[in-house]
Design an enzyme around this catalytic site. Structure first.
Site, PDB file in Angstrom:
ATOM      1  N   ILE A 132      13.614 -49.364  28.563  1.00  0.00           N
ATOM      2  CA  ILE A 132      12.930 -48.098  28.776  1.00  0.00           C
ATOM      3  C   ILE A 132      12.971 -47.825  30.271  1.00  0.00           C
ATOM      4  O   ILE A 132      13.094 -48.739  31.075  1.00  0.00           O
ATOM      5  CB  ILE A 132      11.478 -48.097  28.235  1.00  0.00           C
ATOM      6  CG1 ILE A 132      10.652 -49.243  28.829  1.00  0.00           C
ATOM      7  CG2 ILE A 132      11.468 -48.174  26.724  1.00  0.00           C
ATOM      8  CD1 ILE A 132       9.197 -49.239  28.345  1.00  0.00           C
ATOM      9  N   ASP A 133      12.914 -46.569  30.634  1.00  0.00           N
ATOM     10  CA  ASP A 133      13.076 -46.196  32.036  1.00  0.00           C
ATOM     11  C   ASP A 133      12.000 -46.836  32.912  1.00  0.00           C
ATOM     12  O   ASP A 133      10.900 -47.133  32.450  1.00  0.00           O
ATOM     13  CB  ASP A 133      13.004 -44.673  32.186  1.00  0.00           C
ATOM     14  CG  ASP A 133      14.131 -43.966  31.452  1.00  0.00           C
ATOM     15  OD1 ASP A 133      15.186 -44.592  31.239  1.00  0.00           O
ATOM     16  OD2 ASP A 133      13.945 -42.781  31.107  1.00  0.00           O
ATOM     17  N   ALA A 134      12.326 -46.983  34.177  1.00  0.00           N
ATOM     18  CA  ALA A 134      11.404 -47.631  35.117  1.00  0.00           C
ATOM     19  C   ALA A 134      10.036 -46.965  35.113  1.00  0.00           C
ATOM     20  O   ALA A 134       9.001 -47.637  35.069  1.00  0.00           O
ATOM     21  CB  ALA A 134      12.001 -47.612  36.520  1.00  0.00           C
ATOM     22  N   ARG A 233      13.679 -37.480  27.777  1.00  0.00           N
ATOM     23  CA  ARG A 233      13.551 -36.666  28.984  1.00  0.00           C
ATOM     24  C   ARG A 233      14.597 -35.556  29.005  1.00  0.00           C
ATOM     25  O   ARG A 233      14.293 -34.402  29.350  1.00  0.00           O
ATOM     26  CB  ARG A 233      13.684 -37.561  30.215  1.00  0.00           C
ATOM     27  CG  ARG A 233      12.599 -38.634  30.278  1.00  0.00           C
ATOM     28  CD  ARG A 233      12.947 -39.728  31.283  1.00  0.00           C
ATOM     29  NE  ARG A 233      12.981 -39.218  32.646  1.00  0.00           N
ATOM     30  CZ  ARG A 233      13.471 -39.899  33.675  1.00  0.00           C
ATOM     31  NH1 ARG A 233      13.986 -41.119  33.478  1.00  0.00           N
ATOM     32  NH2 ARG A 233      13.465 -39.388  34.873  1.00  0.00           N
TER      33      ARG A 233
END
Length: 301
Positions: A132-134, A233
């Site tokens: 998962i994104d930072a 996103r």
């Protein structure tokens, strides 16, 4: 980013990259093995012959010579057994080393915490089945051995893993439910970003359900059918409802507490256990900062 010219056709990728980088052949071959070198956004073998207009991305261009070092970083472990670890990642933590981030990542914490992590994704991504994104918080599963890793990876590929996210997006979504079916690939104008495109893209499907509407924002639940980079996103930007606090795809004018990151939280993760065959499902609440930002939009109603 490197783009193949017509006169460079049919050269082995490792041989080609020796002439274009300062890396040794063994280093290049290791990066390819660890899937850190992509051709048209896909991993290839060392024997791959480059073709005109191929786009080569070296995900980790800096020469990392040492193994990942363990760091004593607290982990929020939701579940653990001999095969898997389910962890609730905080917003702001990078999942694995690369692109200049070689410390303070989830992998650094995992290496310190456990001597048993899968090796399928190479030495820089031990145990990492999915990411998962930072600046997205929430749940992900880590494999402690290659058997569990391969099983879980196949489950993801076969769309058998349940992944639900909580998101706060700009504007009011009128529909109670919707499905976004739009392919995602790298943005030709900015290779660090993803976009909805038919060029060198992969299918991407996101299901959304409205939880609550505010004056100028909507709280939604997103369910992933596929798992493309930045998928939620990108899809929310595509339908003109970008995620609030998203520095890359959102509106700067809508930022509240930008140090926290985008208002996106991986709240539910469900999968069949690789060894027992039992279905497991985990849920974790969004962090306090998420609700502090959410309260601002509630107060605007």
């Amino acid at each position: 980013m490197l783009k193949i010219k017509v006169e460079e056709n049919n050269i082995r990728i490792d041989s080609y990259l020796i002439t274009k980088t300062e890396f040794s052949r063994s280093k290049i071959q290791k990066l390819i093995k660890d899937k850190l070198i992509l051709v048209n956004d896909k991993p290839v073998k060392n024997s791959y012959l480059v073709k005109e207009n191929d786009v080569i991305l070296i995900d980790d261009f800096e020469d990392v010579t040492n193994n990942v070092q363990g760091e004593d970083i607290p982990l929020d472990i939701v579940y653990e057994d001999d095969d898997i670890i389910v962890v609730n990642k905080k917003s702001g933590m990078v999942v694995h080393p690369g692109n200049g981030n070689y410390n303070n990542t989830l992998v650094n914490a995992l290496v310190h915490y456990s001597d048993n992590l899968s090796s399928v994704n190479g030495e820089f991504r031990p145990g990492i089945v999915h990411r998962i994104d930072a600046f997205t918080s929430g749940l992900l599963v880590v494999a402690k051995n290659d058997f569990a890793h391969n099983y879980l990876a196949q489950s993801l590929k076969d769309k058998k893993t349940k992944r639900k996210y909580l998101a706060l997006v700009e504007g009011v979504i009128n529909e109670d439910t919707a499905t976004i079916d739009a392919p995602i690939g790298r943005d030709d104008k900015d290779r660090k970003k993803m976009t909805v495109t038919s060029h060198n893209s992969k299918s991407a499907v996101t299901h959304i359900r409205v939880l609550e509407r505010y004056k100028d924002a909507t709280l939604i639940e997103c369910s992933l059918e596929t798992g493309r980079t930045h998928q939620i996103r990108v899809h929310m930007k595509y339908i003109n409802h970008p995620i609030i606090n998203d520095k890359v795809y959102g509106s700067k004018s809508k930022m509240i507490n930008p140090s926290f990151g985008q208002m996106l939280h991986a709240k539910t993760l469900g999968f069949v256990h690789p060894r027992t065959g039992e279905y497991l499902e985990f849920t974790c609440d969004a962090p306090l900062e998420f609700y502090e930002i959410l309260s601002v939009y509630k107060d605007h109603n």
